[in-house]
Design a protein around this motif. Structure first.
Motif: not given
Length: 237
Positions: A85-95
């Motif tokens: 998602g957007t904002g804090s709904g996002d996630v940091n991922n390698r790919y």
């Protein structure tokens, strides 16, 4: 003039600021090129959870599963995957693996015409410089507006196949509430026309919802009520 307790408060805030700065620098220095055991375990769990979280809403005529072979792929979601998602709904991922790339890696031969695919990719890249996504707030990425109209020619496969999938992307999250409008909860006119034409062209058609929140699916019945596939069956399975 500061009173003693005010000075103490200022000193405490300054110390907190330094601590936070140090913590941020420390966190920023942690990622490496190689995945650790914890990351590998978390990736496996995320993959399992994603598979268990997928919902098959309908499978008329046993259109799924699709045997490995030639397959036409349409929709902006085939090019860009909504992975958070957007904002804090996002996630940091390698790919993030795009659906079309994943299908090809899985052995499928994608038969989508370049006339459609290249135009759609160019439109997405134009509307979303930098690729979109990230930790931004608000909608940010214009998925629906990136779709381009199919024609009687560009809808045809480059190699024989009777099966097509259309991947519909939508996102939502912090700073990006849903709206009861075309291009969000509802399909755009272009998306609806494209899915209709695909249904009239291919015997088996699956629509994949790659969405951050619910979308209206009445369009499936609307299309099937007014048109059929080449064999006279359901346009959208």
């Amino acid at each position: 003039m500061f009173r003693p307790h005010s000075k103490a408060l200022v000193a405490a805030l300054a110390a907190l600021g330094l601590a936070m700065t140090g913590a941020t620098a420390s966190l920023a220095a942690q990622p490496t090129d190689e995945a650790g055991t914890q990351e590998i375990a978390h990736a496996a769990l995320a993959r399992q959870t994603a598979g268990e979280g997928m919902v098959l809403l309908d499978n008329a005529g046993g259109a799924l599963p699709v045997a490995v072979g030639n397959l036409a792929v349409f929709g902006v979601g085939g090019y860009k995957t909504v992975k958070g998602g957007t904002g804090s709904g996002d996630v940091n991922n390698r790919y993030t693996i795009a659906s079309r790339d994943g299908l090809e890696e899985g052995g499928y031969t994608v038969t989508t015409s370049g006339a459609y695919w290249d135009a759609m990719v160019a439109q997405y890249d134009l509307l979303n410089p930098g690729g979109g996504g990230g930790f931004g707030f608000g909608g940010g990425v214009d998925y629906a507006g990136s779709e381009v109209a199919l024609t009687a020619s560009s809808v045809q496969p480059t190699s024989p196949t009777t099966t097509a999938i259309y991947i519909l992307p939508r996102n939502s999250g912090e700073g990006s509430d849903r709206t009861a409008t075309k291009g969000d909860y509802y399909l755009t006119d272009t998306e609806l026309a494209n899915i209709t034409l695909i249904g009239q062209t291919y015997a088996k058609v699956a629509v994949v919802l790659n969405v951050g929140a619910v979308v209206d699916t009445v369009f499936v019945d609307q299309i099937n009520d007014r048109t059929t596939d080449p064999a006279g069956g359901l346009a959208v399975d």
